[in-house]
Design an enzyme around this catalytic site. Sequence first.
Site, PDB file in Angstrom:
ATOM      1  CG  HIS A 263      -2.111   0.821   1.123  1.00 17.26           C
ATOM      2  ND1 HIS A 263      -2.104   2.087   1.329  1.00 17.26           N
ATOM      3  CD2 HIS A 263      -3.330   0.609   0.612  1.00 17.26           C
ATOM      4  CE1 HIS A 263      -3.194   2.778   1.085  1.00 17.26           C
ATOM      5  NE2 HIS A 263      -3.931   1.885   0.789  1.00 17.26           N
ATOM      6  CG  ASP A 316      -8.370  -4.637  -2.692  1.00 15.46           C
ATOM      7  OD1 ASP A 316      -9.622  -4.417  -2.298  1.00 15.46           O
ATOM      8  OD2 ASP A 316      -7.853  -3.941  -3.712  1.00 15.46           O
TER       9      ASP A 316
HETATM   10  N1  ACO Z   1       3.931  -7.837  -4.103  1.00 15.04           N
HETATM   11  C1  ACO Z   1       5.258  -7.857  -4.115  1.00 15.04           C
HETATM   12  N2  ACO Z   1       6.057  -6.688  -3.866  1.00 15.04           N
HETATM   13  C2  ACO Z   1       5.671  -5.374  -3.836  1.00 15.04           C
HETATM   14  C3  ACO Z   1       4.049  -5.401  -4.039  1.00 15.04           C
HETATM   15  C4  ACO Z   1       3.352  -6.566  -4.128  1.00 15.04           C
HETATM   16  N3  ACO Z   1       2.046  -6.590  -3.895  1.00 15.04           N
HETATM   17  N4  ACO Z   1       3.740  -4.003  -3.771  1.00 15.04           N
HETATM   18  C5  ACO Z   1       4.722  -3.288  -3.681  1.00 15.04           C
HETATM   19  N5  ACO Z   1       6.191  -4.077  -3.780  1.00 15.04           N
HETATM   20  C6  ACO Z   1       7.471  -3.750  -3.729  1.00 15.04           C
HETATM   21  C7  ACO Z   1       8.007  -3.249  -5.186  1.00 15.04           C
HETATM   22  O1  ACO Z   1       8.230  -4.396  -6.203  1.00 15.04           O
HETATM   23  C8  ACO Z   1       8.801  -2.368  -4.989  1.00 15.04           C
HETATM   24  O2  ACO Z   1      10.132  -3.090  -4.780  1.00 15.04           O
HETATM   25  P1  ACO Z   1      11.481  -2.627  -5.130  1.00 15.04           P
HETATM   26  O3  ACO Z   1      11.793  -1.212  -4.111  1.00 15.04           O
HETATM   27  O4  ACO Z   1      12.506  -3.570  -4.616  1.00 15.04           O
HETATM   28  O5  ACO Z   1      11.448  -2.231  -6.476  1.00 15.04           O
HETATM   29  C9  ACO Z   1       8.405  -1.681  -3.527  1.00 15.04           C
HETATM   30  O6  ACO Z   1       7.502  -2.746  -2.838  1.00 15.04           O
HETATM   31  C10 ACO Z   1       7.532  -0.520  -3.541  1.00 15.04           C
HETATM   32  O7  ACO Z   1       6.439  -0.673  -4.470  1.00 15.04           O
HETATM   33  P2  ACO Z   1       5.896   0.566  -5.399  1.00 15.04           P
HETATM   34  O8  ACO Z   1       5.383   0.121  -6.678  1.00 15.04           O
HETATM   35  O9  ACO Z   1       6.745   1.672  -5.264  1.00 15.04           O
HETATM   36  O10 ACO Z   1       4.828   0.947  -4.448  1.00 15.04           O
HETATM   37  P3  ACO Z   1       3.531   1.939  -4.581  1.00 15.04           P
HETATM   38  O11 ACO Z   1       3.429   2.772  -3.356  1.00 15.04           O
HETATM   39  O12 ACO Z   1       3.750   2.836  -5.913  1.00 15.04           O
HETATM   40  O13 ACO Z   1       2.446   0.784  -4.817  1.00 15.04           O
HETATM   41  C11 ACO Z   1       0.560  -0.424  -4.675  1.00 15.04           C
HETATM   42  C12 ACO Z   1       1.102   0.648  -4.133  1.00 15.04           C
HETATM   43  C13 ACO Z   1       0.124  -0.187  -6.170  1.00 15.04           C
HETATM   44  C14 ACO Z   1      -0.798  -0.799  -3.744  1.00 15.04           C
HETATM   45  C15 ACO Z   1       1.488  -1.995  -4.812  1.00 15.04           C
HETATM   46  O14 ACO Z   1       1.732  -2.207  -3.411  1.00 15.04           O
HETATM   47  C16 ACO Z   1       0.809  -2.947  -5.524  1.00 15.04           C
HETATM   48  O15 ACO Z   1       1.015  -3.114  -6.890  1.00 15.04           O
HETATM   49  N6  ACO Z   1       0.069  -4.023  -4.860  1.00 15.04           N
HETATM   50  C17 ACO Z   1      -0.781  -5.097  -5.515  1.00 15.04           C
HETATM   51  C18 ACO Z   1      -1.729  -4.616  -5.961  1.00 15.04           C
HETATM   52  C19 ACO Z   1      -3.046  -4.215  -4.717  1.00 15.04           C
HETATM   53  O16 ACO Z   1      -3.103  -5.032  -4.055  1.00 15.04           O
HETATM   54  N7  ACO Z   1      -3.579  -3.112  -4.981  1.00 15.04           N
HETATM   55  C20 ACO Z   1      -4.733  -2.849  -4.023  1.00 15.04           C
HETATM   56  C21 ACO Z   1      -4.170  -1.505  -3.145  1.00 15.04           C
HETATM   57  S1  ACO Z   1      -5.500  -1.198  -2.090  1.00 15.04           S
HETATM   58  C22 ACO Z   1      -6.525  -0.356  -2.810  1.00 15.04           C
HETATM   59  O17 ACO Z   1      -6.312   0.130  -3.782  1.00 15.04           O
HETATM   60  C23 ACO Z   1      -7.763  -0.701  -2.351  1.00 15.04           C
END
Ligand code: ACO
Length: 380
Positions: A263, A316
Amino acid sequence: MTTTTTNVVPGLSGVPVAESKICFIDGERGVLEYRGFPIEVLAEKSTYEETSFLLLKGRLPTRPELEAHVTDLTHHRRLKYRIVDLIKCLPDSGHPMGALQAAVAAMGMFYPVHDVHDAKTNALHAIRLVAKLPTIVAAYHRLRNGDEAIVPRDDLSHAANFVYMLTEKEPEPHVARVMDVALLLHAEHSFNASTFASRVTGSTLADPYSVITSAIGALRGPLHGGANEEVVGFLRELGSVDNVRPRLAAMIRTKQRIMGFGHRIYKVKDPRANILQALARRLCETHRSRLYDIAVETETVVREQLSAKGIYPNVDFYSGIVYEMMGIPTDLFTPLFAIARVSGWLAHWFEQLEANRIFRPDQEYKGSHNLSYTPIERRA
Ligand code: ACO
């Protein structure tokens, strides 16, 4: 690969774009409050109807105010037959979020808005939207299966009536309450992508139907509300607790995203996930489903391997299991999110209009300048 300068903040991460009194989140401590009330307290004591009043009006209602709010929401549940006809014309194979978006856009033509600064008519448009979204989603689901859309019942709560319109059966009180809590937990969450989309559209002084249409579009994406649909598919695919560890190890090694985790704001477990997890556990016990055990093992492995990056379950992760156990079709999970979140979107629309300035961010231009125009026959 794009290069960014220090002035550009991708995804506006950490950039405050407005002052707000609607929702507070402390992502380090796992705190979520609507209008100052902790989410755990609301989930235990409130209802979706009361929470929607709280979000829209900024305070808890008195009993007569709540009764009037419930009466208004009940009174506005029905759809114009032309909106039902429009829904009938949509392809059965489409995603219900598309049907919801189309029907809400059409509502804007049936209920024209003449002045977005008129508080009285704005309140009526808000009631109409909160009241009718469940009816639209249920109608599309029934019609795509060749069934008649079910007329809403006035004697049921917002949550129970939605289940009734989907299934033609009045839900047991405990099922209605689970739906009520799930709606309440999804009603608001500060400046996420869909809320920001609603505020951007609202800032142009567009009508509330356009505002909500924008928000529904943003919510649909798999990085936002669409994630819960994918979570259940993934857990089903895992099939057993024993498969979790090797499969996740491979995913983490290849840097794949695990849906329902991570998140932008929370660096600990999302407090809504704790509440939904308890609901999911009880429902899975009742239905003798293995999904809960698979989910818990998934959370354990992700915690072991990714908690250093602040990756924990988000809202989620357990919501999909709750809906699955209630017999809700997977592609209605995100529409359910929209049905709930519409109260938050509208609260933000009101707040945006109170101190409006059109959103118009800047950019770091990285393109060319002053190119010479080559006639088309001489271009390579
Ligand atoms: N699984 C594995 N690794 C993850 C995940 C995940 N779900 N989410 C983030 N990371 C990692 C990334 O790969 C990144 O790693 P790195 O620094 O080694 O490259 C680091 O954590 C930061 O990730 P970002 O993409 O920069 O985080 P951001 O804040 O932009 O994204 C998001 C947040 C979109 C929710 C992301 O965590 C994600 O894609 N989660 C999966 C989708 C999801 O569950 N969405 C629902 C969110 S809640 C909602 O909207 C109601």
